[in-house]
Design an enzyme around this catalytic site. Structure first.
Site, PDB file in Angstrom:
ATOM      1  N   ASN A 248     -19.264  -1.035 -24.704  1.00 27.83           N
ATOM      2  CA  ASN A 248     -17.930  -1.037 -25.307  1.00 27.83           C
ATOM      3  C   ASN A 248     -17.002  -0.033 -24.641  1.00 27.83           C
ATOM      4  O   ASN A 248     -15.843  -0.331 -24.338  1.00 27.83           O
ATOM      5  CB  ASN A 248     -18.035  -0.717 -26.804  1.00 27.83           C
ATOM      6  CG  ASN A 248     -18.327  -1.951 -27.646  1.00 27.83           C
ATOM      7  OD1 ASN A 248     -17.978  -3.072 -27.277  1.00 27.83           O
ATOM      8  ND2 ASN A 248     -18.980  -1.756 -28.765  1.00 27.83           N
ATOM      9  N   HIS A 253     -14.315  -3.896 -25.725  1.00 28.65           N
ATOM     10  CA  HIS A 253     -14.927  -4.537 -26.894  1.00 28.65           C
ATOM     11  C   HIS A 253     -15.129  -6.031 -26.706  1.00 28.65           C
ATOM     12  O   HIS A 253     -16.035  -6.614 -27.305  1.00 28.65           O
ATOM     13  CB  HIS A 253     -14.063  -4.282 -28.129  1.00 28.65           C
ATOM     14  CG  HIS A 253     -14.092  -2.854 -28.580  1.00 28.65           C
ATOM     15  ND1 HIS A 253     -15.230  -2.247 -29.042  1.00 28.65           N
ATOM     16  CD2 HIS A 253     -13.120  -1.905 -28.625  1.00 28.65           C
ATOM     17  CE1 HIS A 253     -14.971  -0.993 -29.375  1.00 28.65           C
ATOM     18  NE2 HIS A 253     -13.689  -0.764 -29.122  1.00 28.65           N
ATOM     19  N   ASP A 257     -18.541  -7.941 -27.487  1.00 27.45           N
ATOM     20  CA  ASP A 257     -18.705  -9.162 -28.296  1.00 27.45           C
ATOM     21  C   ASP A 257     -19.473 -10.228 -27.524  1.00 27.45           C
ATOM     22  O   ASP A 257     -20.316 -10.943 -28.091  1.00 27.45           O
ATOM     23  CB  ASP A 257     -17.344  -9.702 -28.717  1.00 27.45           C
ATOM     24  CG  ASP A 257     -16.699  -8.875 -29.812  1.00 27.45           C
ATOM     25  OD1 ASP A 257     -17.389  -8.004 -30.379  1.00 27.45           O
ATOM     26  OD2 ASP A 257     -15.504  -9.090 -30.096  1.00 27.45           O
ATOM     27  N   ARG A 272     -38.929 -20.158 -33.921  1.00 30.31           N
ATOM     28  CA  ARG A 272     -39.180 -21.482 -34.496  1.00 30.31           C
ATOM     29  C   ARG A 272     -38.114 -21.828 -35.530  1.00 30.31           C
ATOM     30  O   ARG A 272     -37.346 -20.969 -35.967  1.00 30.31           O
ATOM     31  CB  ARG A 272     -40.552 -21.494 -35.169  1.00 30.31           C
ATOM     32  CG  ARG A 272     -41.711 -21.096 -34.285  1.00 30.31           C
ATOM     33  CD  ARG A 272     -42.949 -20.836 -35.140  1.00 30.31           C
ATOM     34  NE  ARG A 272     -42.708 -19.760 -36.109  1.00 30.31           N
ATOM     35  CZ  ARG A 272     -43.588 -19.371 -37.040  1.00 30.31           C
ATOM     36  NH1 ARG A 272     -44.764 -19.986 -37.119  1.00 30.31           N
ATOM     37  NH2 ARG A 272     -43.300 -18.406 -37.882  1.00 30.31           N
ATOM     38  N   GLU A 283     -25.028  -3.663 -33.510  1.00 30.17           N
ATOM     39  CA  GLU A 283     -25.785  -4.275 -32.415  1.00 30.17           C
ATOM     40  C   GLU A 283     -27.252  -4.472 -32.778  1.00 30.17           C
ATOM     41  O   GLU A 283     -28.089  -4.713 -31.915  1.00 30.17           O
ATOM     42  CB  GLU A 283     -25.671  -3.429 -31.144  1.00 30.17           C
ATOM     43  CG  GLU A 283     -26.301  -2.052 -31.216  1.00 30.17           C
ATOM     44  CD  GLU A 283     -25.365  -1.004 -31.762  1.00 30.17           C
ATOM     45  OE1 GLU A 283     -25.603   0.175 -31.483  1.00 30.17           O
ATOM     46  OE2 GLU A 283     -24.396  -1.361 -32.458  1.00 30.17           O
TER      47      GLU A 283
END
Length: 368
Positions: A248, A253, A257, A272, A283
């Protein structure tokens, strides 16, 4: 671990929808309802146009031309999200058309039935509060009673054959009933669809499209009950993007993202269908693995770690290399979900201090 929770530029999805979000969803529901009404009403007036043209009632035929154009305009307004203007236009057309039709060809034609459609739709309308709705609803009721009092026994301007009037009466009666059923059915379908969308909004992280924290905790409680009943294993994997704050700070930013969405995609496709991947915060991500012991969860975590290590996220400064650290724990029969996740968090913390980009099994599970 829960470090740098605020370092991501995207906030976590809200656990409870705001009143503004609920109101916006309600207005969108009403907009879709009116679009359906516009199409149905336009087709109905096309039938009236042909009928009055063949019956020689030219004024009403021309009025229906205007009504069709009115609903075309209404649909256009709704398409461009001008809901209030469209709704007012619909009310004006329905009431005006009904009054003129009853005046020209008589009360027995049944055109006054259409006025009865407006108050129920007005009541479910989310556009105004009751102080605005109540006068309109009461005004429509008064108008209907006034029409009944003054025009029910009045001689119509255009005298049609009794068989035509009788046919119009039952056509209008059946049409209004069909429209009421259509409105109720469409509103019910849209409410169900709206509830599904609201449920998704309330349980999904808006950036990564994974489950949010509240949703995965609710699912964990359900799976834990099954585990304790059937004696099957269940594991948690808590993982954290390494050096995310530096991404960041260095690349912006938007790049952060992109890293989160790319990581989420790897996690979502790397487990699965019965497993659950969630954004835990910032994060951090949490994997819930039903019917999986700690050894199996460690294998899954290592496979995901390798997939993420190979990941390259594009940015304005070139491809970004991403790594993650994983902490793994199994839910023991004598502990709560929070305790099991806390042990995975402790293992994650250990992995961070040992150099990152690794999978660490919780000490209690390792000892077993």
């Amino acid at each position: 671990m829960n470090t740098a929770m605020s370092s991501s530029s995207s906030s976590l999805s809200p656990e409870v929808l705001s009143p503004a979000a609920m109101r916006d969803n309600s207005e969108e529901l009403f907009r879709k309802l009116l679009m359906g009404v516009s199409v149905m009403a336009g087709l109905t007036h096309l039938c009236f146009l042909l009928l009055f043209y063949k019956s020689g009632v030219t004024p009403l035929a021309m009025i229906n031309v205007g009504s069709i154009l009115c609903y075309v305009l209404t649909f256009s307004l709704l398409w461009h999200n001008h809901v209030v203007q469209a709704w007012m236009l619909i009310i004006f057309e329905v009431v005006g058309h009904a009054v003129l039709a009853v005046y020209f060809i008589g009360w027995e034609s049944g055109f006054h039935f259409y006025i009865m459609l407006v108050p129920p739709v007005m009541v479910v309308s989310p556009l105004d509060n009751w102080r605005a709705k109540a006068p309109l609803v009461l005004g429509l009721v008064a108008l209907y009673v006034g029409l009944d009092f003054f025009l029910r026994l009045a001689t119509p301007v255009a005298v049609l054959d009794p068989s035509v009037i009788n046919g119009l009466h039952y056509f209008n009666l059946i049409t209004v009933l069909v429209l009421l059923i259509f409105l109720a059915g469409m509103y019910y379908r849209l409410v169900v669809q709206s509830e599904q969308e609201l449920r998704e909004m309330a349980t999904t992280d808006p950036l990564t499209r994974l489950r949010n924290r509240r949703s995965v905790l609710d699912t964990s409680s359900f799976e834990a009950a099954k585990q304790r009943r059937d004696g099957r294993p269940m594991s948690f994997v808590l993982c954290d993007v390494d050096h995310f704050k530096a991404v960041n700070d260095t690349h912006g930013h938007e790049a952060g993202d992109d890293v989160l969405t790319s990581v989420a995609r790897v996690l979502r496709t790397g487990v699965r269908e019965v497993d659950h991947a969630a954004r835990w915060g910032g994060e951090e991500f949490l994997l819930l693995l039903p019917e999986t012991n700690v050894s199996g969860a460690t294998l899954v975590a290592n496979r995901l770690r390798e997939a993420i290590e190979e990941l390259r996220v594009s940015s304005k400064d070139g491809p970004l290399r991403v790594t993650m650290t994983f902490g793994v724990s199994a839910l023991h029969p004598d502990e709560s979900i929070d305790q099991a996740i806390a042990r995975a968090d402790k293992a994650l913390y250990t992995g961070k201090h040992e150099g990152r980009n690794r999978v660490v099994m919780a000490a209690e599970d390792h000892a077993r």
